[in-house]
Write a protein that holds these residues in place. Structure first.
Motif, PDB file in Angstrom:
ATOM      1  N   SER A  39      -4.475 -12.287  51.549  1.00 33.03           N
ATOM      2  CA  SER A  39      -5.821 -12.582  51.102  1.00 33.03           C
ATOM      3  C   SER A  39      -6.212 -13.984  51.552  1.00 33.03           C
ATOM      4  O   SER A  39      -5.546 -14.955  51.210  1.00 33.03           O
ATOM      5  CB  SER A  39      -5.883 -12.477  49.584  1.00 33.03           C
ATOM      6  N   GLU A  92     -16.830 -13.860  45.557  1.00 38.67           N
ATOM      7  CA  GLU A  92     -16.499 -13.747  46.986  1.00 38.67           C
ATOM      8  C   GLU A  92     -17.708 -14.120  47.835  1.00 38.67           C
ATOM      9  O   GLU A  92     -17.879 -13.620  48.942  1.00 38.67           O
ATOM     10  CB  GLU A  92     -16.054 -12.316  47.313  1.00 38.67           C
ATOM     11  N   SER A 145      -8.473 -15.974  50.664  1.00 39.36           N
ATOM     12  CA  SER A 145      -8.794 -16.900  49.581  1.00 39.36           C
ATOM     13  C   SER A 145      -7.525 -17.309  48.826  1.00 39.36           C
ATOM     14  O   SER A 145      -7.558 -18.230  48.020  1.00 39.36           O
ATOM     15  CB  SER A 145      -9.788 -16.255  48.617  1.00 39.36           C
ATOM     16  N   ASP A 184     -12.087  -9.449  49.571  1.00 42.84           N
ATOM     17  CA  ASP A 184     -11.499 -10.721  50.003  1.00 42.84           C
ATOM     18  C   ASP A 184     -11.000 -10.697  51.445  1.00 42.84           C
ATOM     19  O   ASP A 184     -10.371 -11.641  51.904  1.00 42.84           O
ATOM     20  CB  ASP A 184     -10.356 -11.124  49.057  1.00 42.84           C
TER      21      ASP A 184
END
Lengths: 120, 239
Positions: free
Chosen positions: B206, B18, B208, B94
């Motif tokens: 999230s 991350e 990502s 995240d």
């Protein structure tokens, strides 16, 4: 049981037995894992030699041929070994996890201490 | 904190690869709970997660290799227990969880009204809706967990949690379910006699786009969860 089969079976048993002892002697195999191997090869050896016992055992479990009994014995043995390994791997996984966590925490402590030393 | 008796609170952020977003999450957490210490457990990331977190000035503990989410949070619990923290709140790295909800999750724990708080996206209006297969699985476990714990739990997979030192101590044991610590973990702590409460918490998709529940994993997840709930019920209660 034909003589040829008998000789072959006995030879295999002896080789497995001797090989296991040799591995333990050279400390390549730990004693705790040798037990199942030694026990199985010894039992097979006796059963091949004492053919009457094998026939009696075959009658007892209701198998058709004495050789089937030996195969069943071998399969049960393999399953026991596999289960023993699964248990051991689970335990090792836990231990590795705990060690890695400990390692991470200690490394954090050390970095912390050396940083404080550097500052003062 | 609220009681003002020098009680120590730790915010735990488990992180795996991350490096890009971690600094932003840390900044927002710090803004939301300025008095608390922040610990990032870097779970063997291959990117700059550890360095990014360290330069943000938080405590960093790095696993030597990747061991998964459950192990990472347990490392955090071990840290918290050894350093005498009284309360712990955990939040994903995240950016899925809204750090502004942390004080609200911690409040009933610090006030001693409950031992364990879990933040639920379903009790909160502004949260996102997960895809259908996931909703079905979640619905099933929601019913099961609510039935077994006697508490209405809508979001048993939520990693947005807060709890006290007794729970921290309990989680440092080998009995902590490290591979997917959610539904069976809730049942275990309920059976150990801890009080559980669920509160609304804002969650976003999230950023990502990664999830631990992808590919074949949901099937293993269902199987593992059923099995571990079953054996949890077979085990003797211990605390």
């Amino acid at each position: 049981m034909p003589l040829q089969q008998k000789i072959f079976a006995l030879t295999v048993c002896m080789i497995v037995f001797a090989f296991t002892i040799e591995l333990v002697r050279r400390r390549r195999l730990r004693e705790e894992y040798s037990v199942l191997w030694l026990a199985t090869s010894a039992i097979m050896f006796v059963l091949v030699l004492k053919y009457d016992w094998l026939v009696a055992l075959t009658g007892l479990i209701g198998a058709g041929l004495p050789t089937t009994t030996l195969f069943i014995g071998a399969i049960i043995f393999l399953m026991l070994i596999a289960v023993q390994f699964s248990i051991k791997v689970s335990k090792l996984t836990d231990q590795v996890k705990n060690l890695a966590q400990e390692n991470a925490l200690l490394r954090g402590e050390i970095e912390n201490v050396s940083r404080e030393k550097g500052e003062s | 904190m609220v009681n003002g008796e020098n009680l120590k609170t730790l915010i735990l952020i488990p992180a795996y690869n991350e490096g890009e977003g971690i600094a932003r999450v840390i900044a927002r957490v710090r803004q939301a709970v300025p008095d608390a210490d922040i610990l990032v457990v870097n779970d063997g990331s291959r990117d700059e997660t550890a360095a990014a977190a360290a330069s943000a000035g938080v405590i960093v503990v790095s696993h030597p290799f990747n061991m998964g989410y459950g192990v990472a949070i347990q490392t955090g619990y071990k840290y918290a227990f050894r350093h005498g923290y009284d309360f712990l709140a955990q939040i994903d790295a995240d950016g899925q969880h809204d750090p502004e909800c942390i004080p609200m999750l911690l409040a009933p724990v610090i006030a001693g009204e409950t031992d364990f708080v879990i933040g639920s996206r379903f009790l909160e209006a502004g949260s996102y809706t997960p895809p259908l297969p996931r909703r079905i699985a979640m619905g099933f476990f929601r019913k099961l967990v609510s039935f077994l714990t006697g508490t209405a739990i809508t979001d048993s997979t939520s990693g947005f949690q807060a709890f006290n030192r007794e729970v921290i101590r309990y989680f440092t044991r080998d009995s902590f379910p490290c591979d997917y610590p959610d539904a069976d973990m809730l049942i275990t702590i309920h059976r150990a006699g801890f009080r559980i409460r669920e509160l609304p918490a804002r969650m976003f998709v999230s950023p990502s786009g990664r999830s631990m529940h992808s590919g074949w994993k949901p099937f293993y997840y269902m199987f593992k969860m059923m099995l571990s709930i079953f054996v949890t019920l077979l085990r003797r209660r211990e605390r």
